[in-house]
Scaffold this active site. Structure first.
Site, short mmCIF file in Angstrom:
data_model
loop_
_atom_site.label_atom_id
_atom_site.label_comp_id
_atom_site.label_asym_id
_atom_site.label_seq_id
_atom_site.Cartn_x
_atom_site.Cartn_y
_atom_site.Cartn_z
N ARG A 133 0.82 -1.22 0.00
CA ARG A 133 0.00 0.00 0.00
C ARG A 133 0.85 1.26 0.00
O ARG A 133 1.88 1.34 0.68
CB ARG A 133 -0.94 0.02 1.21
CG ARG A 133 -2.06 -0.98 1.14
CD ARG A 133 -3.07 -0.74 2.24
NE ARG A 133 -3.79 0.51 2.03
CZ ARG A 133 -4.67 1.02 2.91
NH1 ARG A 133 -4.87 0.39 4.06
NH2 ARG A 133 -5.29 2.15 2.66
N TYR A 135 0.07 5.71 -0.05
CA TYR A 135 -0.88 6.80 -0.12
C TYR A 135 -0.89 7.36 -1.54
O TYR A 135 0.12 7.29 -2.25
CB TYR A 135 -0.50 7.92 0.85
CG TYR A 135 -0.70 7.59 2.31
CD1 TYR A 135 -1.92 7.11 2.78
CD2 TYR A 135 0.32 7.78 3.23
CE1 TYR A 135 -2.11 6.82 4.13
CE2 TYR A 135 0.14 7.51 4.58
CZ TYR A 135 -1.08 7.02 5.02
OH TYR A 135 -1.26 6.75 6.34
N ASP A 166 -10.94 1.13 16.50
CA ASP A 166 -10.47 0.47 15.28
C ASP A 166 -9.46 -0.64 15.54
O ASP A 166 -8.84 -1.14 14.60
CB ASP A 166 -9.89 1.50 14.30
CG ASP A 166 -8.55 2.07 14.76
OD1 ASP A 166 -8.17 1.87 15.93
OD2 ASP A 166 -7.89 2.74 13.94
N ASP A 171 -3.19 6.91 16.78
CA ASP A 171 -2.34 7.57 15.79
C ASP A 171 -1.96 8.98 16.23
O ASP A 171 -2.73 9.67 16.89
CB ASP A 171 -3.07 7.67 14.45
CG ASP A 171 -3.38 6.31 13.85
OD1 ASP A 171 -2.54 5.39 14.03
OD2 ASP A 171 -4.44 6.16 13.21
N ASP A 203 -11.15 6.33 14.79
CA ASP A 203 -9.71 6.28 14.56
C ASP A 203 -9.12 7.64 14.96
O ASP A 203 -8.96 8.53 14.13
CB ASP A 203 -9.47 5.99 13.07
CG ASP A 203 -8.01 5.76 12.74
OD1 ASP A 203 -7.17 5.79 13.66
OD2 ASP A 203 -7.68 5.56 11.55
#
Length: 293
Positions: A133, A135, A166, A171, A203
């Protein structure tokens, strides 16, 4: 077999002695120090909901080739033993300062994350549908996690539309001017919190700044961010709102009136998710596929 090599020290030594509320299972790292009722205790046990613990200087080792499926960034103590960046790096450093672990350096697009389901929870590149993955565009801030936090997926947050956690550490979006390195441990102070809702899951994004940043002394709460980093909070919200749109997914939403909450609220989020993590590693809550090592 992929080579394993030491690539960097994970920031400054994270150490200290603070007051602890409890303790739990044995941990493989070196001796911890903690006070209880004014007495210094020596113990080889992981300490929970501490304001600080002592751990040795941390280094990171990479295994495999970057941007490959087998690439991992492991954390080791000064004896060479692997430790978990999620479980073994202390959260609190005292006086409202916390350890923050960089997963994705600013101005990069490779989506790195702590592998919460692997032993010692190394940092790896995220995958989806068999692909690595990335961005769709660079993230403009250092991005990573607060160790010893967990967003409980069984807990509905009444203040954020009843959304469930989540199942990941909390984060952090660190807004300082320097680009961090993968696995670097920075000392940060929280400034604000954004309640992102991603496909129905809560999240949290804690906005913080490194203590080493030149403008760090100028910002202590959400209003200071707008004054000294004008437009940054809006840019963070819009970036996380829109980054999945190029992949054909809907925009993410935000609770709490679509506005960043202040520092006190951010500290509340950190406290609650630290308590949830403590329950997780004490086996008070089923861990599912999460690694507690």
């Amino acid at each position: 077999m992929a080579a394993t090599r030491v690539i960097a020290s994970a920031g400054n030594a994270v150490s200290g002695i603070l007051l602890c509320k409890g303790q739990s299972r044995a941990a493989p790292q070196s001796l911890n120090l903690c006070f209880r009722n004014g007495r210094l205790l020596n113990q080889r046990r992981r300490l929970f909901t501490c304001n600080a613990i002592h751990i040795p200087q941390v280094q990171i080792k990479e295994a495999g080739q970057p941007e490959s499926f087998d690439y991992r960034v492991f954390f080791v103590d000064n004896s060479g033993k692997k430790i978990s960046p999620w479980h073994d790096i202390p959260l609190h450093l005292g006086d409202g300062v916390f350890n923050f672990i960089v997963e994705i350096p600013k101005e990069s697009s490779t989506k790195m994350e702590v592998a919460t389901d692997e032993v010692y929870t190394p940092i790896k590149q995220d995958t989806k549908k068999g692909n690595l993955r990335y961005y769709p565009y660079n993230i403009n801030w250092n991005y990573g996690l607060l160790p010893q936090t967990w967003e409980d997926p069984s807990l509905a947050n009444a203040e954020v539309e009843g959304a469930f956690g989540d199942n990941d550490p909390v984060d952090v979006v660190e807004i300082g001017e320097s680009q961090g390195k993968i696995g670097q441990v920075l000392k940060v102070k929280p400034l604000a919190a954004l309640a992102m809702i991603d496909e129905g899951e809560l999240d949290w994004k804690i906005v913080a700044i490194s203590l080493d940043d030149p403008r760090g002394p100028l910002v202590n709460d959400v209003d200071d961010v707008e004054k000294h980093f004008p437009g940054t909070l809006t840019a963070i919200r819009d970036w996380f709102r829109d980054y999945k749109i190029p992949d054909g997914k809907p925009a993410n939403r935000f609770g709490l009136g679509n506005k960043p909450a202040n520092k006190d609220y951010a500290l509340k989020v950190i406290t609650e998710t630290n308590e949830a993590w403590a329950k997780l590693v004490k086996r008070s809550i089923p861990s599912g596929e999460l690694s507690l090592v």
